[in-house]
Design a protein around this motif. Structure first.
Motif, PDB file in Angstrom:
ATOM      1  N   HIS A   1       0.826  -1.197   0.000  1.00 19.65           N
ATOM      2  CA  HIS A   1       0.000   0.000   0.000  1.00 19.65           C
ATOM      3  C   HIS A   1       0.868   1.258   0.000  1.00 19.65           C
ATOM      4  O   HIS A   1       1.979   1.248   0.516  1.00 19.65           O
ATOM      5  N   VAL A   2       0.326   2.324  -0.549  1.00 19.89           N
ATOM      6  CA  VAL A   2       1.035   3.599  -0.586  1.00 19.89           C
ATOM      7  C   VAL A   2       1.393   4.042   0.853  1.00 19.89           C
ATOM      8  O   VAL A   2       0.597   3.817   1.780  1.00 19.89           O
ATOM      9  N   ASP A   3       2.584   4.548   1.002  1.00 25.28           N
ATOM     10  CA  ASP A   3       3.099   5.038   2.291  1.00 25.28           C
ATOM     11  C   ASP A   3       3.462   3.942   3.298  1.00 25.28           C
ATOM     12  O   ASP A   3       3.789   4.246   4.448  1.00 25.28           O
ATOM     13  N   HIS A   4       3.401   2.691   2.892  1.00 23.91           N
ATOM     14  CA  HIS A   4       3.778   1.637   3.833  1.00 23.91           C
ATOM     15  C   HIS A   4       5.290   1.426   3.890  1.00 23.91           C
ATOM     16  O   HIS A   4       5.776   0.660   4.715  1.00 23.91           O
ATOM     17  N   GLY A   5       6.006   2.113   2.979  1.00 26.25           N
ATOM     18  CA  GLY A   5       7.471   2.107   3.094  1.00 26.25           C
ATOM     19  C   GLY A   5       8.220   1.388   1.985  1.00 26.25           C
ATOM     20  O   GLY A   5       9.367   0.992   2.186  1.00 26.25           O
ATOM     21  N   LYS A   6       7.616   1.245   0.815  1.00 31.51           N
ATOM     22  CA  LYS A   6       8.273   0.538  -0.296  1.00 31.51           C
ATOM     23  C   LYS A   6       9.567   1.248  -0.698  1.00 31.51           C
ATOM     24  O   LYS A   6      10.618   0.615  -0.806  1.00 31.51           O
ATOM     25  N   THR A   7       9.468   2.559  -0.913  1.00 29.27           N
ATOM     26  CA  THR A   7      10.642   3.315  -1.349  1.00 29.27           C
ATOM     27  C   THR A   7      11.726   3.301  -0.280  1.00 29.27           C
ATOM     28  O   THR A   7      12.900   3.085  -0.575  1.00 29.27           O
ATOM     29  N   SER A   8      11.299   3.512   0.978  1.00 27.82           N
ATOM     30  CA  SER A   8      12.275   3.518   2.080  1.00 27.82           C
ATOM     31  C   SER A   8      12.974   2.170   2.187  1.00 27.82           C
ATOM     32  O   SER A   8      14.187   2.107   2.414  1.00 27.82           O
TER      33      SER A   8
ATOM     34  N   ASN B   1       6.645  -3.772   8.115  1.00 31.02           N
ATOM     35  CA  ASN B   1       7.509  -2.593   8.252  1.00 31.02           C
ATOM     36  C   ASN B   1       7.012  -1.661   9.365  1.00 31.02           C
ATOM     37  O   ASN B   1       5.909  -1.821   9.882  1.00 31.02           O
ATOM     38  N   LYS B   2       7.832  -0.708   9.696  1.00 27.12           N
ATOM     39  CA  LYS B   2       7.540   0.328  10.700  1.00 27.12           C
ATOM     40  C   LYS B   2       7.316  -0.262  12.096  1.00 27.12           C
ATOM     41  O   LYS B   2       6.515   0.258  12.873  1.00 27.12           O
TER      42      LYS B   2
ATOM     43  N   ASP C   1       9.186  -0.008  14.416  1.00 26.94           N
ATOM     44  CA  ASP C   1       9.724   0.943  15.405  1.00 26.94           C
ATOM     45  C   ASP C   1       8.631   1.852  15.969  1.00 26.94           C
ATOM     46  O   ASP C   1       8.819   2.488  17.004  1.00 26.94           O
ATOM     47  N   LYS C   2       7.494   1.909  15.309  1.00 22.88           N
ATOM     48  CA  LYS C   2       6.454   2.837  15.749  1.00 22.88           C
ATOM     49  C   LYS C   2       5.738   2.319  16.995  1.00 22.88           C
ATOM     50  O   LYS C   2       5.579   1.116  17.187  1.00 22.88           O
TER      51      LYS C   2
ATOM     52  N   SER D   1      12.285  -2.407  10.035  1.00 21.12           N
ATOM     53  CA  SER D   1      12.078  -0.967  10.066  1.00 21.12           C
ATOM     54  C   SER D   1      12.999  -0.381   9.015  1.00 21.12           C
ATOM     55  O   SER D   1      14.223  -0.404   9.175  1.00 21.12           O
ATOM     56  N   ALA D   2      12.396   0.093   7.935  1.00 21.02           N
ATOM     57  CA  ALA D   2      13.201   0.692   6.865  1.00 21.02           C
ATOM     58  C   ALA D   2      13.869   1.953   7.388  1.00 21.02           C
ATOM     59  O   ALA D   2      14.967   2.312   6.974  1.00 21.02           O
ATOM     60  N   LEU D   3      13.195   2.610   8.343  1.00 19.34           N
ATOM     61  CA  LEU D   3      13.717   3.844   8.918  1.00 19.34           C
ATOM     62  C   LEU D   3      14.929   3.583   9.804  1.00 19.34           C
ATOM     63  O   LEU D   3      15.977   4.210   9.651  1.00 19.34           O
TER      64      LEU D   3
HETATM   65  P1  GDP Z   1       5.856   4.113  -0.190  1.00 21.26           P
HETATM   66  O1  GDP Z   1       4.763   5.037  -0.641  1.00 21.26           O
HETATM   67  O2  GDP Z   1       5.321   2.747   0.101  1.00 21.26           O
HETATM   68  O3  GDP Z   1       7.029   4.071  -1.127  1.00 21.26           O
HETATM   69  O4  GDP Z   1       6.362   4.641   1.229  1.00 21.26           O
HETATM   70  P2  GDP Z   1       7.639   5.545   1.606  1.00 21.26           P
HETATM   71  O5  GDP Z   1       8.876   4.734   1.584  1.00 21.26           O
HETATM   72  O6  GDP Z   1       7.597   6.778   0.787  1.00 21.26           O
HETATM   73  O7  GDP Z   1       7.327   5.861   3.131  1.00 21.26           O
HETATM   74  C1  GDP Z   1       6.191   6.576   3.545  1.00 21.26           C
HETATM   75  C2  GDP Z   1       6.465   7.255   4.845  1.00 21.26           C
HETATM   76  O8  GDP Z   1       6.680   6.294   5.881  1.00 21.26           O
HETATM   77  C3  GDP Z   1       7.690   8.153   4.827  1.00 21.26           C
HETATM   78  O9  GDP Z   1       7.431   9.312   5.565  1.00 21.26           O
HETATM   79  C4  GDP Z   1       8.764   7.278   5.495  1.00 21.26           C
HETATM   80  O10 GDP Z   1       9.741   8.057   6.141  1.00 21.26           O
HETATM   81  C5  GDP Z   1       7.926   6.508   6.507  1.00 21.26           C
HETATM   82  N1  GDP Z   1       8.526   5.216   6.845  1.00 21.26           N
HETATM   83  C6  GDP Z   1       8.974   4.273   5.969  1.00 21.26           C
HETATM   84  N2  GDP Z   1       9.482   3.217   6.630  1.00 21.26           N
HETATM   85  C7  GDP Z   1       9.363   3.487   7.943  1.00 21.26           C
HETATM   86  C8  GDP Z   1       9.718   2.775   9.141  1.00 21.26           C
HETATM   87  O11 GDP Z   1      10.240   1.658   9.133  1.00 21.26           O
HETATM   88  N3  GDP Z   1       9.407   3.391  10.318  1.00 21.26           N
HETATM   89  C9  GDP Z   1       8.818   4.613  10.386  1.00 21.26           C
HETATM   90  N4  GDP Z   1       8.558   5.118  11.593  1.00 21.26           N
HETATM   91  N5  GDP Z   1       8.487   5.311   9.287  1.00 21.26           N
HETATM   92  C10 GDP Z   1       8.757   4.767   8.081  1.00 21.26           C
END
Ligand code: GDP
Length: 297
Positions: A24-31, A124-125, A127-128, A160-162
């Motif tokens: 899903h969008v914003d779930h962290g694919k790019t990160s 992913n995430k 750490d939250k 945690s991609a972050l």
């Molecule tokens: P995409 O739309 O799936 O490509 O998602 P992004 O990689 O652009 O990430 C969306 C948001 O989630 C960004 O603000 C990232 O910094 C944040 N994010 C991605 N991975 C993590 C993680 O492991 N932990 C936290 N806390 N935030 C993350």
């Protein structure tokens, strides 16, 4: 049209798995892709000099390689599949542990099932504060994705991609999955590949990123790609470096095309430029006929 000979078992050699990231969008694919890119030996030392060409290859400490398609989103995967190009060996399904399963997560699950591409779930995430990985596993059950933790055979891993945690484990799981699949190709033949992305570059002319499926693509090779033809003028890898050749599972930018092909188009190396032009012209006339037939009267 072009016919290609099958390879005999004896000529096959192991090749790197080709991995796509979905979710899903914003779930962290790019990160996650960025984090994985930095996890290889080269990624750590090259100081982040990388080129976005639509795919990249990471070399691990044990010298093994993994190719990642870095066009996040489902378009690349579905569009290429719709055009018959199954380049993806393994899908990493990214699910944010706080958000859980969302519409595009379910869409991705359905794509993988239809394509029979094995999935590895990256939760992913984690750490939250409001992360709930167990809830993700439970919700996946409802979609018949049964992860290891739930006694199933779909590999899952908390990441945690972050914070860059869980990445080594994710890589191990990719390697394990790849081993099970016994991915092989013959590197010693005329190359065949697939267009990952293509564009008209102001300075360089038509440029296509090709993922080599089998054989080895070399500078000077004459080829047909979709309804275009050409002769390889230069090959550029994902670090922006010129290379002389590219073997199976390696993504490279190819210069020297007659025009811009489409993502998913096959590339085939042929004997002569005359032959290449003939095939390309034939294909473009077929394309043209199709378009005129489809156009309303
Ligand atoms: P995409 O739309 O799936 O490509 O998602 P992004 O990689 O652009 O990430 C969306 C948001 O989630 C960004 O603000 C990232 O910094 C944040 N994010 C991605 N991975 C993590 C993680 O492991 N932990 C936290 N806390 N935030 C993350």
């Amino acid at each position: 049209e072009l016919e290609t000979a099958e390879d005999s078992e004896a000529d096959l050699q192991p090749r790197a798995p080709v991995v796509a990231v979905m979710g899903h969008v914003d779930h962290g694919k790019t990160s996650l892709l960025d984090a994985l890119r930095g996890s290889g030996v080269a990624g750590g030392e090259a100081g982040g000099i990388t080129q976005h060409i639509g795919a990249y290859q990471v070399t691990m400490k044990d010298k093994s390689k993994i190719t990642f398609l870095d066009t996040p989103g489902h378009e690349a995967f579905t569009e290429m599949r719709a055009r018959g190009a199954d380049v993806t060996d393994i899908v990493i399904l990214v699910v944010a542990a706080d958000d859980g399963l969302m519409p595009q997560t379910i869409e991705a699950i359905n794509h993988c099932k239809a394509a029979e591409v094995p999935m590895i779930v990256a939760i992913n995430k984690v750490d939250k504060e409001d992360a709930n990985p167990q809830r993700v596993r439970e919700r996946l059950l409802e979609h018949e994705v049964i992860v290891e933790e739930m006694s199933g055979d779909v590999q899952d891993v908390e990441v945690s991609a972050l914070k860059k945690t869980g990445l080594d484990e994710l890589i191990e799981k990719i390697q394990l999955q790849a081993e099970l699949m016994e991915l092989k190709a013959n590197p010693d033949r005329a190359a065949e590949g697939t267009v990952i992305e293509a564009k008209l570059d102001k300075g360089r002319g038509p440029v296509a990123t090709i993922l080599v499926n089998r054989g080895t693509l070399k500078v000077g090779d004459v080829f047909v790609v979709g309804a275009e033809s050409g002769k390889v003028r230069a090959l550029i890898d994902d670090h922006g470096k010129q290379v002389k050749k590219a073997g199976p599972s390696m993504p490279v930018e190819v210069l020297g095309l007659s025009g811009v092909p489409m993502a998913g188009d096959p590339l085939q190396v042929v004997d002569s430029e005359t032959r290449a032009r003939e095939v390309a012209e034939y294909r473009s006339s077929v394309l043209h006929q199709k378009r005129t037939a489809q156009a309303p009267a």
